[in-house]
Design an enzyme around this catalytic site. Structure first.
Site, PDB file in Angstrom:
ATOM      1  N   ALA A 106     -33.183  57.311   6.763  1.00 41.39           N
ATOM      2  CA  ALA A 106     -34.210  56.973   5.970  1.00 41.39           C
ATOM      3  C   ALA A 106     -33.861  56.081   5.047  1.00 41.39           C
ATOM      4  O   ALA A 106     -32.878  55.661   4.743  1.00 41.39           O
ATOM      5  CB  ALA A 106     -34.422  58.519   5.197  1.00 41.39           C
ATOM      6  N   SER A 149     -31.219  61.585   7.140  1.00 37.81           N
ATOM      7  CA  SER A 149     -31.444  62.429   5.946  1.00 37.81           C
ATOM      8  C   SER A 149     -32.888  63.106   6.816  1.00 37.81           C
ATOM      9  O   SER A 149     -33.608  62.268   6.943  1.00 37.81           O
ATOM     10  CB  SER A 149     -31.708  61.489   4.926  1.00 37.81           C
ATOM     11  OG  SER A 149     -30.631  61.206   4.183  1.00 37.81           O
ATOM     12  N   HIS A 203     -28.144  67.029   4.599  1.00 38.86           N
ATOM     13  CA  HIS A 203     -27.109  66.346   5.923  1.00 38.86           C
ATOM     14  C   HIS A 203     -26.270  67.640   6.125  1.00 38.86           C
ATOM     15  O   HIS A 203     -25.269  67.810   5.608  1.00 38.86           O
ATOM     16  CB  HIS A 203     -26.210  65.393   5.368  1.00 38.86           C
ATOM     17  CG  HIS A 203     -27.072  63.919   5.201  1.00 38.86           C
ATOM     18  ND1 HIS A 203     -26.885  63.295   6.547  1.00 38.86           N
ATOM     19  CD2 HIS A 203     -27.770  63.469   4.440  1.00 38.86           C
ATOM     20  CE1 HIS A 203     -27.431  61.897   6.103  1.00 38.86           C
ATOM     21  NE2 HIS A 203     -27.966  62.111   5.009  1.00 38.86           N
ATOM     22  N   HIS A 241     -21.112  58.927   3.977  1.00 40.39           N
ATOM     23  CA  HIS A 241     -21.498  57.673   3.595  1.00 40.39           C
ATOM     24  C   HIS A 241     -20.470  57.199   2.454  1.00 40.39           C
ATOM     25  O   HIS A 241     -19.666  58.207   1.756  1.00 40.39           O
ATOM     26  CB  HIS A 241     -22.895  58.117   2.481  1.00 40.39           C
ATOM     27  CG  HIS A 241     -23.973  58.803   3.330  1.00 40.39           C
ATOM     28  ND1 HIS A 241     -23.728  60.083   3.591  1.00 40.39           N
ATOM     29  CD2 HIS A 241     -25.312  58.104   3.757  1.00 40.39           C
ATOM     30  CE1 HIS A 241     -25.171  60.275   4.378  1.00 40.39           C
ATOM     31  NE2 HIS A 241     -25.924  59.236   4.479  1.00 40.39           N
ATOM     32  N   HIS A 259     -34.638  61.574  -3.738  1.00 44.87           N
ATOM     33  CA  HIS A 259     -34.285  62.137  -2.631  1.00 44.87           C
ATOM     34  C   HIS A 259     -35.275  62.926  -1.869  1.00 44.87           C
ATOM     35  O   HIS A 259     -35.269  63.440  -0.749  1.00 44.87           O
ATOM     36  CB  HIS A 259     -32.824  62.666  -2.848  1.00 44.87           C
ATOM     37  CG  HIS A 259     -32.085  62.911  -1.611  1.00 44.87           C
ATOM     38  ND1 HIS A 259     -32.029  62.191  -0.581  1.00 44.87           N
ATOM     39  CD2 HIS A 259     -31.406  64.260  -1.190  1.00 44.87           C
ATOM     40  CE1 HIS A 259     -31.217  62.849   0.551  1.00 44.87           C
ATOM     41  NE2 HIS A 259     -31.176  64.121   0.221  1.00 44.87           N
ATOM     42  N   TYR A 315     -21.158  56.295  -0.644  1.00 43.58           N
ATOM     43  CA  TYR A 315     -21.079  56.982  -2.119  1.00 43.58           C
ATOM     44  C   TYR A 315     -20.492  58.330  -2.156  1.00 43.58           C
ATOM     45  O   TYR A 315     -20.462  59.105  -3.147  1.00 43.58           O
ATOM     46  CB  TYR A 315     -22.774  57.001  -2.548  1.00 43.58           C
ATOM     47  CG  TYR A 315     -23.549  57.856  -1.439  1.00 43.58           C
ATOM     48  CD1 TYR A 315     -23.508  59.281  -1.504  1.00 43.58           C
ATOM     49  CD2 TYR A 315     -24.383  57.082  -0.467  1.00 43.58           C
ATOM     50  CE1 TYR A 315     -24.168  59.898  -0.643  1.00 43.58           C
ATOM     51  CE2 TYR A 315     -25.044  57.983   0.255  1.00 43.58           C
ATOM     52  CZ  TYR A 315     -25.194  59.418  -0.006  1.00 43.58           C
ATOM     53  OH  TYR A 315     -26.166  60.144   1.060  1.00 43.58           O
ATOM     54  N   GLU A 316     -20.169  59.270  -1.130  1.00 47.46           N
ATOM     55  CA  GLU A 316     -19.524  60.509  -1.093  1.00 47.46           C
ATOM     56  C   GLU A 316     -18.189  60.253  -1.480  1.00 47.46           C
ATOM     57  O   GLU A 316     -17.349  61.239  -2.007  1.00 47.46           O
ATOM     58  CB  GLU A 316     -19.391  61.095   0.159  1.00 47.46           C
ATOM     59  CG  GLU A 316     -21.100  61.476   0.599  1.00 47.46           C
ATOM     60  CD  GLU A 316     -21.257  62.034   2.105  1.00 47.46           C
ATOM     61  OE1 GLU A 316     -20.773  63.116   2.293  1.00 47.46           O
ATOM     62  OE2 GLU A 316     -21.515  61.324   2.783  1.00 47.46           O
ATOM     63  N   MET A 356     -28.490  53.421   2.807  1.00 41.66           N
ATOM     64  CA  MET A 356     -27.203  53.410   2.302  1.00 41.66           C
ATOM     65  C   MET A 356     -26.184  53.950   3.546  1.00 41.66           C
ATOM     66  O   MET A 356     -25.094  54.503   3.304  1.00 41.66           O
ATOM     67  CB  MET A 356     -27.059  54.716   1.113  1.00 41.66           C
ATOM     68  CG  MET A 356     -27.761  54.453  -0.073  1.00 41.66           C
ATOM     69  SD  MET A 356     -27.917  55.747  -1.177  1.00 41.66           S
ATOM     70  CE  MET A 356     -29.250  55.099  -2.316  1.00 41.66           C
ATOM     71  N   SER A 357     -26.553  53.612   4.821  1.00 45.38           N
ATOM     72  CA  SER A 357     -25.806  54.140   5.894  1.00 45.38           C
ATOM     73  C   SER A 357     -25.940  53.037   7.099  1.00 45.38           C
ATOM     74  O   SER A 357     -26.425  51.907   6.875  1.00 45.38           O
ATOM     75  CB  SER A 357     -26.309  55.304   6.414  1.00 45.38           C
ATOM     76  OG  SER A 357     -27.550  55.253   6.852  1.00 45.38           O
TER      77      SER A 357
HETATM   78  N1  HPA Z   1     -32.983  53.159  -1.278  1.00 47.07           N
HETATM   79  C1  HPA Z   1     -31.908  53.091  -0.837  1.00 47.07           C
HETATM   80  N2  HPA Z   1     -31.744  53.980   0.154  1.00 47.07           N
HETATM   81  C2  HPA Z   1     -32.340  54.950   0.639  1.00 47.07           C
HETATM   82  C3  HPA Z   1     -33.904  54.746  -0.042  1.00 47.07           C
HETATM   83  C4  HPA Z   1     -34.101  53.632  -0.990  1.00 47.07           C
HETATM   84  O1  HPA Z   1     -35.097  53.365  -1.681  1.00 47.07           O
HETATM   85  N3  HPA Z   1     -34.762  55.386   0.609  1.00 47.07           N
HETATM   86  C5  HPA Z   1     -34.083  56.363   1.519  1.00 47.07           C
HETATM   87  N4  HPA Z   1     -32.757  55.730   1.471  1.00 47.07           N
END
Ligand code: HPA
Length: 291
Positions: free
Chosen positions: A120, A37, A68, A90, A261, A92-93, A223-224
């Site tokens: 990130a 990200s 992305h 991801h 985000h 979650y998509e 998340m990745s």
């Molecule tokens: N949690 C989960 N995923 C993330 C975070 C977070 O705080 N920051 C960036 N991606």
């Protein structure tokens, strides 16, 4: 009853995607880079780029997340042929986990030896500050505890063994190289080394979850990355990964902080140039034995 087929892509489908890409570019990259990200700038640094939109690549899923982009960029970095994913997939998509990791197998079939991943992440370690860059030394695959693993299903022996080792998931030589290069570049003040925990998302963690994850030994949460690393290691590619600490995970009930985000993308902008410098210098120094 036996499972009929893997829920992802067959060997032949991966091969077809790799062949399609090979037929359209003169390049045979040894290094693949996955941009997280807000960290897509690396893809812009490739010289003589050949760019594919994910939507044009056979079998490729589409990237649906703001921040992305969905492009695969081939080019040279410090004179070395690389392929760069600008945007990743991801859980979650809504994609099955076997699909979000498809590019790893395609890279393997194209001849890639080393995968560099960036993301990130939220900082769980209380010594971490927003803007720190964490070299990932290990991961905790939370979805894996519930059976959500990209290698679940029939094993494809042409990629790797049924039960792959994960105690050497993150290449220790590359971790050392990152520290050396980071020190030379004057980045030691914000360069860390720690454990990344992956969750499914897309909701950020509750306070109780953050406290638990930290107690379990994680320094950063995201998340990745871990799923991609599992598939890359299964087929024998070396992995190196960096987390940009884009926000502090909220750990106490008096805090007014809220993960969001936009903050993740803003921090990416601030630190992106230095992360790019670290990665490009590492690529220049990397050795690839021919085998
Ligand atoms: N949690 C989960 N995923 C993330 C975070 C977070 O705080 N920051 C960036 N991606």
């Amino acid at each position: 009853m036996l499972p009929e087929s893997a829920p992802g892509y067959s060997y032949d489908e991966c091969r077809a995607t790799a062949n399609w890409l090979l037929s359209k570019t003169e390049m045979t990259p040894l290094v693949a880079i996955v941009c997280g990200s807000g960290l897509g700038g690396l893809a812009e640094m490739l010289k003589d780029p050949v760019i594919f939109s994910y939507k044009d690549i056979p079998n490729f899923p589409q990237s649906t997340v703001h921040g992305h982009a969905g492009r695969l960029v081939f080019g040279t970095l410090q004179g070395k042929q690389c392929v760069c994913m600008k945007g990743r997939f991801h859980l979650y998509e809504g994609y099955p986990i076997q699909k979000i990791t498809l590019p790893m197998r395609v890279f393997k079939l194209m001849g890639v030896k080393t995968v560099i991943l960036t993301n990130a992440a939220g900082g769980l370690n209380q010594d971490y500050k927003v803007g720190d860059v964490m070299i990932i030394k290990d991961h905790i695959n939370m979805p894996g505890f519930a059976g959500i693993n990209p290698l679940a299903g029939p094993n494809e022996e042409r990629f790797g063994v049924r039960f792959p080792c994960m105690s050497d998931a993150y290449d220790r030589e590359l971790v050392r190289l990152a520290h050396d290069v980071g020190a030379e570049l004057g980045f030691s003040d914000f360069l860390r080394e720690g454990v990344y925990v992956v969750l499914g998302g897309p909701s950020f963690e509750t306070i109780a979850e953050c406290q638990m994850l930290h107690r379990l030994g994680a320094d950063a949460v995201g998340m990745s990355t871990a799923h991609e690393v599992i598939v890359a290691r299964h087929c024998g590619m070396r992995c190196f990964a960096l987390s940009l600490i884009s926000n502090q995970a909220v750990m106490d009930y008096d805090s007014r902080e809220k993960a969001n985000h936009e903050e993740v993308l803003e921090t990416g902008k601030l630190r992106a140039v230095q992360m790019e410098k670290l990665v490009t210098t590492m690529v220049a120094r990397m050795e690839h034995k021919s085998n």
